[in-house]
Design a protein around this motif. Structure first.
Motif, PDB file in Angstrom:
ATOM      1  N   VAL A  59       0.835  -1.215   0.000  1.00 17.43           N
ATOM      2  CA  VAL A  59       0.000   0.000   0.000  1.00 17.43           C
ATOM      3  C   VAL A  59       0.871   1.267   0.000  1.00 17.43           C
ATOM      4  CG1 VAL A  59      -1.726   1.320   1.301  1.00 17.43           C
ATOM      5  CG2 VAL A  59      -2.009  -1.131   1.008  1.00 17.43           C
ATOM      6  N   PRO A  60       1.885   1.366   0.878  1.00 16.61           N
ATOM      7  CA  PRO A  60       2.735   2.576   0.840  1.00 16.61           C
ATOM      8  C   PRO A  60       3.425   2.782  -0.507  1.00 16.61           C
ATOM      9  CG  PRO A  60       3.099   1.410   2.884  1.00 16.61           C
ATOM     10  CD  PRO A  60       2.235   0.521   2.047  1.00 16.61           C
ATOM     11  N   LEU A  61       3.887   1.698  -1.118  1.00 22.44           N
ATOM     12  CA  LEU A  61       4.564   1.853  -2.416  1.00 22.44           C
ATOM     13  C   LEU A  61       3.581   2.304  -3.489  1.00 22.44           C
ATOM     14  CD1 LEU A  61       7.042  -1.183  -2.611  1.00 22.44           C
ATOM     15  CD2 LEU A  61       7.581   1.223  -2.290  1.00 22.44           C
ATOM     16  N   ASN A  62       2.364   1.784  -3.412  1.00 30.43           N
ATOM     17  CA  ASN A  62       1.340   2.177  -4.388  1.00 30.43           C
ATOM     18  C   ASN A  62       0.961   3.648  -4.226  1.00 30.43           C
ATOM     19  OD1 ASN A  62      -0.533   1.363  -6.512  1.00 30.43           O
ATOM     20  ND2 ASN A  62      -2.091   1.812  -4.999  1.00 30.43           N
ATOM     21  N   ASN A  63       0.845   4.106  -2.990  1.00 29.91           N
ATOM     22  CA  ASN A  63       0.543   5.530  -2.748  1.00 29.91           C
ATOM     23  C   ASN A  63       1.657   6.410  -3.307  1.00 29.91           C
ATOM     24  OD1 ASN A  63      -1.769   4.858  -1.423  1.00 29.91           O
ATOM     25  ND2 ASN A  63      -0.903   5.033   0.626  1.00 29.91           N
ATOM     26  N   GLY A  64       2.888   5.979  -3.082  1.00 30.93           N
ATOM     27  CA  GLY A  64       4.034   6.765  -3.544  1.00 30.93           C
ATOM     28  C   GLY A  64       4.144   6.801  -5.054  1.00 30.93           C
ATOM     29  N   SER A  65       3.878   5.667  -5.693  1.00 33.65           N
ATOM     30  CA  SER A  65       4.047   5.620  -7.158  1.00 33.65           C
ATOM     31  C   SER A  65       2.974   6.438  -7.878  1.00 33.65           C
ATOM     32  CB  SER A  65       4.038   4.174  -7.653  1.00 33.65           C
ATOM     33  OG  SER A  65       2.753   3.625  -7.549  1.00 33.65           O
ATOM     34  N   HIS A  66       1.812   6.641  -7.213  1.00 32.68           N
ATOM     35  CA  HIS A  66       0.739   7.421  -7.825  1.00 32.68           C
ATOM     36  C   HIS A  66       0.845   8.893  -7.432  1.00 32.68           C
ATOM     37  CE1 HIS A  66      -0.810   3.468  -8.740  1.00 32.68           C
ATOM     38  NE2 HIS A  66      -1.657   4.022  -9.576  1.00 32.68           N
ATOM     39  N   SER A  67       1.974   9.486  -7.751  1.00 30.20           N
ATOM     40  CA  SER A  67       2.203  10.906  -7.473  1.00 30.20           C
ATOM     41  C   SER A  67       3.247  11.429  -8.453  1.00 30.20           C
ATOM     42  CB  SER A  67       2.720  11.069  -6.040  1.00 30.20           C
ATOM     43  OG  SER A  67       4.005  10.484  -5.925  1.00 30.20           O
ATOM     44  N   LEU A  68       3.351  12.740  -8.530  1.00 28.95           N
ATOM     45  CA  LEU A  68       4.339  13.326  -9.457  1.00 28.95           C
ATOM     46  C   LEU A  68       5.757  12.917  -9.066  1.00 28.95           C
ATOM     47  CD1 LEU A  68       3.013  16.934 -10.092  1.00 28.95           C
ATOM     48  CD2 LEU A  68       3.137  15.068 -11.732  1.00 28.95           C
ATOM     49  N   LEU A  69       6.004  12.939  -7.757  1.00 32.11           N
ATOM     50  CA  LEU A  69       7.336  12.575  -7.262  1.00 32.11           C
ATOM     51  C   LEU A  69       7.642  11.113  -7.593  1.00 32.11           C
ATOM     52  CD1 LEU A  69       9.435  14.170  -5.616  1.00 32.11           C
ATOM     53  CD2 LEU A  69       8.537  13.059  -3.564  1.00 32.11           C
ATOM     54  N   GLY A  70       6.630  10.254  -7.408  1.00 24.06           N
ATOM     55  CA  GLY A  70       6.793   8.828  -7.689  1.00 24.06           C
ATOM     56  C   GLY A  70       7.034   8.570  -9.167  1.00 24.06           C
ATOM     57  N   VAL A  71       6.246   9.237 -10.006  1.00 20.59           N
ATOM     58  CA  VAL A  71       6.407   9.074 -11.461  1.00 20.59           C
ATOM     59  C   VAL A  71       7.831   9.452 -11.867  1.00 20.59           C
ATOM     60  CG1 VAL A  71       5.739  10.149 -13.669  1.00 20.59           C
ATOM     61  CG2 VAL A  71       3.995   9.290 -12.132  1.00 20.59           C
ATOM     62  N   LEU A  72       8.313  10.536 -11.303  1.00 19.06           N
ATOM     63  CA  LEU A  72       9.667  11.000 -11.636  1.00 19.06           C
ATOM     64  C   LEU A  72      10.719   9.979 -11.169  1.00 19.06           C
ATOM     65  CD1 LEU A  72      10.831  13.499 -13.005  1.00 19.06           C
ATOM     66  CD2 LEU A  72      11.237  14.460 -10.759  1.00 19.06           C
ATOM     67  N   ALA A  73      10.560   9.480  -9.936  1.00 22.65           N
ATOM     68  CA  ALA A  73      11.545   8.526  -9.385  1.00 22.65           C
ATOM     69  C   ALA A  73      11.557   7.221 -10.190  1.00 22.65           C
ATOM     70  CB  ALA A  73      11.226   8.244  -7.923  1.00 22.65           C
ATOM     71  N   TYR A  74      10.375   6.716 -10.516  1.00 24.62           N
ATOM     72  CA  TYR A  74      10.300   5.459 -11.279  1.00 24.62           C
ATOM     73  C   TYR A  74      10.841   5.671 -12.692  1.00 24.62           C
ATOM     74  CZ  TYR A  74       7.640   2.939  -7.710  1.00 24.62           C
ATOM     75  OH  TYR A  74       7.260   2.301  -6.542  1.00 24.62           O
ATOM     76  N   ALA A  75      10.508   6.831 -13.287  1.00 26.32           N
ATOM     77  CA  ALA A  75      10.971   7.119 -14.657  1.00 26.32           C
ATOM     78  C   ALA A  75      12.497   7.239 -14.695  1.00 26.32           C
ATOM     79  CB  ALA A  75      10.316   8.392 -15.172  1.00 26.32           C
ATOM     80  N   VAL A  76      13.058   7.869 -13.670  1.00 25.13           N
ATOM     81  CA  VAL A  76      14.519   8.012 -13.596  1.00 25.13           C
ATOM     82  C   VAL A  76      15.169   6.627 -13.606  1.00 25.13           C
ATOM     83  CG1 VAL A  76      16.366   8.545 -11.938  1.00 25.13           C
ATOM     84  CG2 VAL A  76      14.711  10.289 -12.537  1.00 25.13           C
ATOM     85  N   PHE A  77      14.571   5.702 -12.844  1.00 26.21           N
ATOM     86  CA  PHE A  77      15.135   4.351 -12.764  1.00 26.21           C
ATOM     87  C   PHE A  77      14.952   3.593 -14.087  1.00 26.21           C
ATOM     88  CE2 PHE A  77      14.556  -0.208 -11.678  1.00 26.21           C
ATOM     89  CZ  PHE A  77      15.872  -0.466 -11.306  1.00 26.21           C
ATOM     90  N   ILE A  78      13.745   3.593 -14.617  1.00 21.38           N
ATOM     91  CA  ILE A  78      13.471   2.800 -15.828  1.00 21.38           C
ATOM     92  C   ILE A  78      14.235   3.360 -17.035  1.00 21.38           C
ATOM     93  CG2 ILE A  78      11.630   2.010 -17.406  1.00 21.38           C
ATOM     94  CD1 ILE A  78       9.787   1.914 -14.976  1.00 21.38           C
ATOM     95  N   SER A  79      14.429   4.667 -17.052  1.00 22.69           N
ATOM     96  CA  SER A  79      15.122   5.279 -18.208  1.00 22.69           C
ATOM     97  C   SER A  79      16.557   4.767 -18.352  1.00 22.69           C
ATOM     98  CB  SER A  79      15.117   6.801 -18.081  1.00 22.69           C
ATOM     99  OG  SER A  79      15.943   7.192 -17.004  1.00 22.69           O
ATOM    100  N   ILE A  85      14.245  12.063 -25.529  1.00 23.09           N
ATOM    101  CA  ILE A  85      14.766  11.694 -24.206  1.00 23.09           C
ATOM    102  C   ILE A  85      13.822  10.668 -23.559  1.00 23.09           C
ATOM    103  CG2 ILE A  85      15.449  12.595 -21.939  1.00 23.09           C
ATOM    104  CD1 ILE A  85      15.589  15.388 -23.387  1.00 23.09           C
ATOM    105  N   PRO A  86      14.297   9.440 -23.292  1.00 19.30           N
ATOM    106  CA  PRO A  86      13.432   8.408 -22.698  1.00 19.30           C
ATOM    107  C   PRO A  86      12.768   8.859 -21.399  1.00 19.30           C
ATOM    108  CG  PRO A  86      15.498   7.429 -23.391  1.00 19.30           C
ATOM    109  CD  PRO A  86      15.644   8.899 -23.585  1.00 19.30           C
ATOM    110  N   LEU A  87      13.518   9.576 -20.562  1.00 15.79           N
ATOM    111  CA  LEU A  87      12.972  10.017 -19.270  1.00 15.79           C
ATOM    112  C   LEU A  87      11.708  10.850 -19.482  1.00 15.79           C
ATOM    113  CD1 LEU A  87      13.336  10.321 -16.149  1.00 15.79           C
ATOM    114  CD2 LEU A  87      14.595  12.405 -16.638  1.00 15.79           C
ATOM    115  N   PHE A  88      11.750  11.737 -20.481  1.00 15.11           N
ATOM    116  CA  PHE A  88      10.614  12.608 -20.766  1.00 15.11           C
ATOM    117  C   PHE A  88       9.387  11.775 -21.170  1.00 15.11           C
ATOM    118  CE2 PHE A  88       8.120  15.089 -23.844  1.00 15.11           C
ATOM    119  CZ  PHE A  88       7.787  16.177 -23.059  1.00 15.11           C
ATOM    120  N   LEU A  89       9.611  10.779 -22.046  1.00 11.49           N
ATOM    121  CA  LEU A  89       8.494   9.941 -22.507  1.00 11.49           C
ATOM    122  C   LEU A  89       7.888   9.144 -21.353  1.00 11.49           C
ATOM    123  CD1 LEU A  89      10.081   8.640 -25.816  1.00 11.49           C
ATOM    124  CD2 LEU A  89       8.128  10.165 -25.638  1.00 11.49           C
TER     125      LEU A  89
END
Lengths: 179, 185
Positions: free
Chosen positions: A40-60, A95-99
């Motif tokens: 639940v905490p990870l799901n709350n975090g991933s559904h936010s602007l900060l989370g999207v940015l953090a996950y995108a940074v990693f996946i990129s 830029i992959p991060l942007f996409l």
């Protein structure tokens, strides 16, 4: 936008829900503590602007060498031409991060249509007051209504993909004839 | 000996820090839920723990809770639906009663079963009567949503492998070589 870029956008689109796999695992093994304290905490975090940015940074990390300097195959305006905003957009989509980020933001936008009950979307997480729980209050989460409302988006995307594939094929045929 | 700093270590660090931060702050909110707040006339959106902890403050107020229904019972002659909602982690149980079930809810009785995930909008009477008087109820279908999510995930993975060559040894995904000209499928 090339096929590869569209796939990156799609990955960004489902990125906030990747952690839902943890729900599946914890519900399969009936591990309540894991659901409450991790999933639940990870799901709350991933559904936010900060989370999207953090996950995108990693996946990129996995895509950066592949997309650099690639040119769009479906061009409405040739690279380097058109208004400054279009040129900037074309440069940004290299830029992959942007996409990944715009894919993630699109996910949050669609989730914001739900009634904020059963979790809700805190765009500005970790700010979690009721005033930060934004919602268009259009449909209930996890209900068949959501699927009915979202179906048109899916159909439009599918049609756009088909049109681009057909245009690509006709281009290839012309190219083959010329050679 | 020369040490080479990996260029991606900062990105991995940022991601790991966010994961740890999410787990920490999420767990903190679970044990110490924030004081319920609301915007305008919207109901209070609360967890069961928050509802029980702030029962006095929420008495007579409209609340929304999402939980698992247990001990579901429908009294057909009185047209009253009663069930309990549970938080297994904290061992909290809250009774819910919905009067005039058939006229106020679109859900057939058969959809509300033991173990159903439900969203209930109702008035909190925990202090005075010991239950939530339900006004509206929605049955969530997490299994269906999970099924659709997994189908989507499989589709993305198929697309990923179709358009990219994955080199697991290097953990780097590179674009496939294209024999045909640009724009072809």
């Amino acid at each position: 936008m090339t096929k590869e870029k569209r796939v990156l956008f799609l990955i960004g689109n489902v990125m906030p829900d990747f952690v839902r796999l943890l729900y599946l695992i914890s519900s399969a093994i009936n591990f309540q503590s894991f659901t409450t304290l991790i999933a639940v905490p990870l799901n709350n975090g991933s559904h936010s602007l900060l989370g999207v940015l953090a996950y995108a940074v990693f996946i990129s990390i996995f895509f950066e060498p592949s997309l650099a300097f690639k040119q769009s195959s479906f061009k409405v305006i040739k690279p380097g031409h058109g208004p400054a905003i279009v040129r900037k957009w074309q440069a940004a989509t290299e830029i992959p991060l942007f996409l990944l980020v715009i894919g993630g933001v699109a996910h949050l936008f669609l989730d914001t249509f739900m009634w904020p009950f059963g979790g809700g979307i805190y765009w500005l997480y970790p700010l979690n007051g009721a005033e930060f729980l934004w919602s268009f209050k259009a449909w209930w989460p996890s209900s068949p209504d959501a699927i009915i409302f979202l179906a048109p988006f899916f159909v439009v995307a599918l049609i756009a993909e088909l049109v681009m594939a057909l245009i690509g094929k006709s281009k290839a045929r012309k190219h083959a004839l010329l050679n | 000996m020369k040490t080479v700093k990996h260029p991606n270590s900062l990105k991995i660090g940022i991601f790991c820090a966010f994961i740890m931060f999410s787990i920490f702050i999420g767990s903190y909110w679970t044990f110490y839920p924030p004081m319920p707040t609301r915007v305008g006339n919207d109901p209070y959106n609360v967890s069961l723990k928050s509802l029980v902890d702030n029962a006095r403050m929420l008495e007579g107020q409209e609340v929304v809770i999402t939980s698992t229904a247990r001990l579901v019972h429908w009294n057909a002659s009185a047209d009253v639906m009663t069930f309990h909602v549970h938080d297994d982690y904290f061992g909290i149980t809250v009774p819910v009663m919905i009067e005039n079930w058939t006229s106020s809810n679109v859900y057939p009785v058969s959809q509300v079963t033991n173990g159903s995930t439900v969203v209930i909008r109702g008035t909190c009477y925990l202090q005075s009567k010991g239950y939530i008087a339900g006004i509206e109820l929605h049955v969530l279908l997490p299994d269906l949503v999970y099924l659709i999510s997994i189908t989507g995930l499989v589709a993305i993975i198929v697309l990923l492998f179709h358009y990219f060559k994955v080199d697991f040894k290097k953990l780097v995904i590179t674009r496939k070589k294209q024999d045909s000209p640009e724009g072809t499928t």
